[in-house]
Scaffold this motif. Structure first.
Motif, mmCIF file in Angstrom:
data_model
loop_
_atom_site.group_PDB
_atom_site.id
_atom_site.type_symbol
_atom_site.label_atom_id
_atom_site.label_comp_id
_atom_site.label_asym_id
_atom_site.label_seq_id
_atom_site.Cartn_x
_atom_site.Cartn_y
_atom_site.Cartn_z
ATOM 1 N N ARG A 1 0.811 -1.205 0.000
ATOM 2 C CA ARG A 1 0.000 0.000 0.000
ATOM 3 C C ARG A 1 0.853 1.267 0.000
ATOM 4 N N ILE A 2 2.026 1.183 0.599
ATOM 5 C CA ILE A 2 2.900 2.351 0.644
ATOM 6 C C ILE A 2 3.508 2.644 -0.714
ATOM 7 N N ILE A 3 3.863 1.601 -1.474
ATOM 8 C CA ILE A 3 4.539 1.797 -2.761
ATOM 9 C C ILE A 3 3.733 2.694 -3.701
ATOM 10 N N PRO A 4 2.429 2.444 -3.921
ATOM 11 C CA PRO A 4 1.671 3.354 -4.802
ATOM 12 C C PRO A 4 1.632 4.786 -4.287
ATOM 13 N N ILE A 5 1.459 4.953 -2.981
ATOM 14 C CA ILE A 5 1.384 6.299 -2.409
ATOM 15 C C ILE A 5 2.702 7.037 -2.587
ATOM 16 N N HIS A 6 3.800 6.363 -2.284
ATOM 17 C CA HIS A 6 5.106 7.017 -2.404
ATOM 18 C C HIS A 6 5.492 7.235 -3.854
ATOM 19 N N SER A 7 5.087 6.339 -4.743
ATOM 20 C CA SER A 7 5.424 6.485 -6.169
ATOM 21 C C SER A 7 4.717 7.684 -6.792
ATOM 22 N N VAL A 8 3.477 7.907 -6.412
ATOM 23 C CA VAL A 8 2.687 9.000 -6.993
ATOM 24 C C VAL A 8 2.900 10.303 -6.232
ATOM 25 N N LEU A 9 3.089 10.214 -4.919
ATOM 26 C CA LEU A 9 3.168 11.414 -4.065
ATOM 27 C C LEU A 9 4.485 11.461 -3.283
ATOM 28 N N PRO A 10 5.632 11.406 -3.963
ATOM 29 C CA PRO A 10 6.911 11.369 -3.229
ATOM 30 C C PRO A 10 7.191 12.631 -2.423
ATOM 31 N N ARG A 11 6.876 13.811 -2.989
ATOM 32 C CA ARG A 11 7.154 15.048 -2.268
ATOM 33 C C ARG A 11 6.219 15.214 -1.074
ATOM 34 N N THR A 12 4.986 14.761 -1.213
ATOM 35 C CA THR A 12 4.059 14.817 -0.080
ATOM 36 C C THR A 12 4.556 13.934 1.057
ATOM 37 N N CYS A 13 4.998 12.719 0.709
ATOM 38 C CA CYS A 13 5.531 11.822 1.737
ATOM 39 C C CYS A 13 6.752 12.441 2.410
ATOM 40 N N HIS A 14 7.620 13.072 1.609
ATOM 41 C CA HIS A 14 8.796 13.721 2.165
ATOM 42 C C HIS A 14 8.386 14.871 3.091
ATOM 43 N N ARG A 15 7.375 15.620 2.688
ATOM 44 C CA ARG A 15 6.926 16.762 3.487
ATOM 45 C C ARG A 15 6.328 16.308 4.813
ATOM 46 N N LEU A 16 5.677 15.150 4.839
ATOM 47 C CA LEU A 16 5.093 14.654 6.084
ATOM 48 C C LEU A 16 6.168 14.268 7.094
ATOM 49 N N GLY A 17 7.335 13.896 6.596
ATOM 50 C CA GLY A 17 8.481 13.643 7.469
ATOM 51 C C GLY A 17 8.219 12.615 8.545
ATOM 52 N N GLU A 18 8.488 12.990 9.790
ATOM 53 C CA GLU A 18 8.408 12.053 10.899
ATOM 54 C C GLU A 18 6.988 11.597 11.213
ATOM 55 N N VAL A 19 5.985 12.343 10.772
ATOM 56 C CA VAL A 19 4.602 11.946 11.075
ATOM 57 C C VAL A 19 4.045 10.974 10.047
ATOM 58 N N LEU A 20 4.822 10.680 8.992
ATOM 59 C CA LEU A 20 4.310 9.835 7.905
ATOM 60 C C LEU A 20 3.844 8.477 8.413
ATOM 61 N N GLY A 21 4.626 7.834 9.266
ATOM 62 C CA GLY A 21 4.245 6.513 9.760
ATOM 63 C C GLY A 21 2.906 6.515 10.465
ATOM 64 N N GLY A 22 2.704 7.473 11.358
ATOM 65 C CA GLY A 22 1.437 7.564 12.069
ATOM 66 C C GLY A 22 0.278 7.906 11.150
ATOM 67 N N VAL A 23 0.537 8.766 10.172
ATOM 68 C CA VAL A 23 -0.498 9.135 9.200
ATOM 69 C C VAL A 23 -0.931 7.906 8.404
ATOM 70 N N LEU A 24 0.033 7.107 7.956
ATOM 71 C CA LEU A 24 -0.292 5.900 7.188
ATOM 72 C C LEU A 24 -1.052 4.893 8.047
#
Length: 206
Positions: free
Chosen positions: A64-87
């Protein structure tokens, strides 16, 4: 005994490492909301305690992470340390997975805007970044058209943003400043690389 209810419980088990740990530790409490027989509860408890279940949870998250990171790499980078909890929260709210990259990314984007993360960015800036990244993936993954059929080419797209694209994609930690007026960009993926230009600067079609 309901096969559908058991499958729902099993799906929830695989989708959440936290829930899996809860079932392993306190099966009666963790499985209280499912209409299961004692035999089914024991089967799920045994599964939750197995090393194979930990691997299943990991694979589920990766898929599930691969599609999100592939399409939205900058968004994932911007979420930073909160990305894990958000997912984790997103997977809990939206347990149904899909192999369609753009669909998964769209669902995540809509969910994210409805559940703003704890980052130093306003929702409007996050919306602009999501809009831009989704549009980029859309045009870059669209089928190529023959030159004689270039009208309404799916590899062309207009996006309107309220923040400077440079500040949205940059590395600065501070929130981007809104533009005085919205700007419309033309995304052009007809060539070997993606072109991005203000509409006023786009060459007129012949």
């Amino acid at each position: 005994m309901s096969l559908a209810e058991f499958q729902r419980a099993l799906g929830d088990l695989i989708a959440s490492p936290l829930h899996s740990a809860e079932v392993a530790a306190q099966p009666q409490r963790a499985l209280h909301d499912y209409a299961l027989t004692q035999r089914e509860r024991r089967r799920l408890w045994v599964m939750a305690r197995s090393s194979g279940m930990r691997m299943n949870c990991t694979l589920y998250r990766i898929n599930r992470i691969i599609p999100i990171h592939s399409v939205l790499p900058r968004t994932c980078h911007r979420l930073g340390e909160v990305l894990g909890g958000v997912l984790d929260a997103y997977f809990a709210d939206e347990p149904e997975s899909t192999l369609q990259y753009l669909l998964e990314a769209h669902r995540f984007a809509h969910w994210l805007l409805a559940h703003p993360p704890a980052i130093h960015w306003p929702v409007d800036a996050l919306r602009d970044l999501l809009t831009f990244e989704l549009a980029c993936h859309h045009v870059m993954s669209a089928p190529r058209q023959p030159p004689e059929e270039s009208e309404d080419d799916p590899r062309l797209c207009l996006v309107t943003l309220r923040h400077d694209i440079g500040s949205l994609l940059g590395e600065q930690a501070s929130a981007p400043t809104p533009l005085p007026d919205p700007v419309t960009l033309l995304l052009d993926a007809r060539g070997d690389t993606l072109g991005v230009m203000p509409v006023d600067a786009a060459p007129a079609s012949q």
